[in-house]
Design an enzyme around this catalytic site. Structure first.
Site, mmCIF file in Angstrom:
data_model
loop_
_atom_site.group_PDB
_atom_site.id
_atom_site.type_symbol
_atom_site.label_atom_id
_atom_site.label_comp_id
_atom_site.label_asym_id
_atom_site.label_seq_id
_atom_site.Cartn_x
_atom_site.Cartn_y
_atom_site.Cartn_z
ATOM 1 N N ASP A 181 -1.049 3.155 82.217
ATOM 2 C CA ASP A 181 -1.980 3.017 81.090
ATOM 3 C C ASP A 181 -2.472 1.583 80.946
ATOM 4 O O ASP A 181 -3.565 1.342 80.430
ATOM 5 C CB ASP A 181 -1.278 3.391 79.778
ATOM 6 C CG ASP A 181 -0.935 4.858 79.726
ATOM 7 O OD1 ASP A 181 -1.429 5.617 80.580
ATOM 8 O OD2 ASP A 181 -0.158 5.247 78.835
ATOM 9 N N HIS A 209 6.822 -7.451 82.575
ATOM 10 C CA HIS A 209 6.585 -6.493 81.495
ATOM 11 C C HIS A 209 7.712 -5.472 81.363
ATOM 12 O O HIS A 209 7.527 -4.382 80.829
ATOM 13 C CB HIS A 209 5.212 -5.838 81.639
ATOM 14 C CG HIS A 209 4.139 -6.695 81.065
ATOM 15 N ND1 HIS A 209 3.762 -7.882 81.642
ATOM 16 C CD2 HIS A 209 3.414 -6.591 79.936
ATOM 17 C CE1 HIS A 209 2.839 -8.446 80.902
ATOM 18 N NE2 HIS A 209 2.597 -7.672 79.852
ATOM 19 N N GLU A 264 -3.252 13.205 78.761
ATOM 20 C CA GLU A 264 -2.125 12.584 78.054
ATOM 21 C C GLU A 264 -2.066 13.192 76.655
ATOM 22 O O GLU A 264 -2.766 14.150 76.343
ATOM 23 C CB GLU A 264 -2.272 11.047 77.981
ATOM 24 C CG GLU A 264 -1.934 10.355 79.283
ATOM 25 C CD GLU A 264 -1.529 8.900 79.134
ATOM 26 O OE1 GLU A 264 -1.318 8.440 77.986
ATOM 27 O OE2 GLU A 264 -1.419 8.216 80.167
#
Ligand code: FAD
Length: 525
Positions: free
Chosen positions: A157, A92, A268
């Site tokens: 996340d 990723h 956040e």
């Protein structure tokens, strides 16, 4: 058909000749003693960014950490090889960081999945922890630890990332202000160094290697096991969102929230740029919004902001949580009546991005190019940085979230390899913001030239923001030259280079980061 070769000097030589041949491609699987080296695959030469495609010569599917050690011992003792090796977790990365052009990619997902939970009381220290293999995904760790009511404290996340992958970078999310990044939440590691040595390390045992690999961009060794502390997993999470039309009020409230960690578990925030950014953020947040922003006012674009914060709910504490939410809301200065609240399971809360993934996949918008830019910005420079960033964007065209949230410097261990802004490293400032420009590109609309233009702009932004008037550093950095890497690590460069010389002297590991060119030593010399 497999070609069976016994592990011997001669056969090793054959392997290397194949790997360093002009064709560079292994046509058939090679069982190199116990090593399973396979022909390259599309997966090994791509990643989430879809910006770089570097095919390796071969893929190693290790069955044990010893397989990794065998390969690296061999490569580090063969003087004429040019072969490099990259561990690939979930792939990723954005800029080919887990790729190895003409080298060997180690598929960390091939190691047997091991997740062993040690619950409080079973061990003499009394601390609960989990031992997880380096290729395990965080979602797998979460599901296993939750079976006994426990969970790690610090998250990213998105959970379909590997333990080894995020620990090689940092691992940050809304819990970081309270518990520190994932790299500050590790008790022990098993690492195979670039020389093939298998080392168990911790803050008190082989500590130089331990801190080197944490945030070390895969440069010093391959993490095959991590021991991560656990806390009680809450039953539910009270998740709040509050909207703002002014950046200073938004950041003031975020900083207020991170100053009360005894009440708040997660903070956040994101920029609400356009209708799309408002609606995609709602995929996982099951609330009906009355918020109807005007994105164009008097012929000019108007930008909004959203803070999200969360409080863990345990069964007995529900009433208490209600009181806490009221108390906190009274302290905040959000746009009147635009505070929204939902209660979701802990698993759904942590796994929220996978709902967005599902939605994007259904529209064919997940496997697209992602020119992302992530920056750590000291508090003193955040306003300038945001002004500068927003000037470079066309709000009506931008797709994807722009995250902005504060972190606290004292939760980071400066021994770890990760580069932070100088003002944070030196303790001059205590608060830094993470700004994640997480753009998705629709390839039918934005073709190569347009993509290159975006990458160029990101480069300019990162360069300008790293100058002293803002003093920012890239997170998940991508740099084009060694000089840029030198500047990136700043005062930490010397230590970084010394650690490389100690643990991977031939620069075999993680070539996709583009930091250290492979060292070759000629046998004839
Ligand atoms: P890879 O991409 O496979 O590898 C990354 C680097 O680590 C490479 O250099 C590789 O060689 C090295 N590496 C991989 N495994 C090992 C190992 N076992 N030992 C040593 N080196 C290794 N990051 C955050 O901090 N917070 C977030 O909230 C967050 N959200 C994300 C959401 C999405 C959708 C995506 C795509 C990324 C997100 N990231 C986030 C970034 C992510 O943490 C990094 O890209 C991370 O590297 C991904 O892990 P991976 O397993 O895919 O690593």
């Amino acid at each position: 058909m497999e070609i069976n070769l016994l592990y011997s000097g001669v056969n090793a030589l054959i392997l290397l000749l194949i790997l360093s041949s002009p064709y560079k491609i292994i046509q058939k699987p090679i069982d190199f003693g116990s090593l399973n080296l396979l022909p390259t695959t599309d997966t090994a030469s791509t990643d989430f960014g879809r910006l770089q495609f570097n095919p390796p010569a071969s893929v190693l599917k290790p069955k044990t950490p010893e397989d990794i050690s065998l390969l690296l011992s061999f490569l580090s003792s063969s003087s004429f090889s040019q072969v490099s090796v990259s561990a690939r977790g979930a792939g990723h990365s954005i800029h080919g960081q887990a790729q190895a052009l003409d080298g060997i990619v180690i598929d960390m997902g091939s190691l047997p999945l091991e997740i062993k939970v040690h619950k409080n009381g079973e061990m003499e220290s009394g601390l609960s922890y989990v031992d997880a293999s380096g290729g395990a995904l965080w979602i797998e760790v979460l599901k296993e630890t939750m079976k006994v009511g426990l969970a790690p404290r610090s998250w990213t996340d998105y959970l379909y990332l590997t333990i080894g992958g995020t620990l090689s970078n940092g691992g940050i999310s809304g819990q970081t202000f309270k518990h520190g990044p994932q790299i500050a939440n590790v008790l022990e590691l098993d690492v195979v160094t670039g020389k093939g040595e298998m080392v168990t390390c911790s803050p008190t045992k082989s500590s130089e290697l331990f801190y080197a690999v944490l945030g070390g961009l895969g440069q010093f060794g391959i993490i095959t096991r991590a021991r991560v502390p656990l806390q009680q997993a809450p039953k539910k999470v009270r998740w709040q969102r509050a909207f703002y039309d002014d950046f200073e009020t938004f950041t003031k409230d975020q900083e207020l929230l991170i100053s009360i960690p005894e009440l708040v578990d997660y903070v956040e925030g994101f920029v609400v740029l356009n209708e799309q950014s408002l609606h995609s953020s709602l995929v996982a947040f099951p609330a009906h919004l009355e918020f109807k922003p005007e994105f164009v006012r008097n012929g000019r674009f108007k930008v909004y902001y959203c803070i999200e914060f969360a409080i863990h709910v345990n069964q007995v504490e529900s009433i208490h949580v209600e009181k806490v939410v009221k108390e906190i809301s009274r302290m905040l200065s959000y746009m009147q009546s635009h505070l929204y609240s939902v209660e979701v399971s802990y698993l759904d809360f942590l796994n929220r991005v996978s709902m967005e993934e599902e939605s994007l996949r259904s529209k064919g918008l997940w496997e697209v190019p992602h020119p992302w830019l992530n920056m750590f910005v000291p508090r003193s420079g955040i306003k300038k940085f945001m002004n500068f960033l927003m000037e470079s964007l066309s709000p009506n065209e931008f797709e994807g979230p722009i995250l902005v949230y504060p972190l606290l410097s004292d939760k980071w261990n400066t021994n770890a390899s990760i580069a932070l802004p100088r003002a944070i490293e030196t303790g001059k400032e205590r608060v830094m913001y993470v700004v994640g420009v997480l753009r998705s590109i629709n390839p039918t609309v934005c073709k190569m030239d347009c993509l290159n233009q975006i990458l160029h702009e990101h480069h300019q932004i990162a360069q300008a923001a790293s100058r002293p008037h803002i003093g920012a550093r890239q997170y998940l950095a991508h740099h084009r030259s060694r000089i840029d890497w030198h500047e990136h690590f700043d005062s930490k460069w010397t230590r970084f280079a010394e650690r490389k010389a100690q643990f991977d002297p031939l620069h075999i590991l993680a070539p996709g980061q583009g930091i250290f060119p492979r060292v070759t030593v000629d046998l004839q010399e």
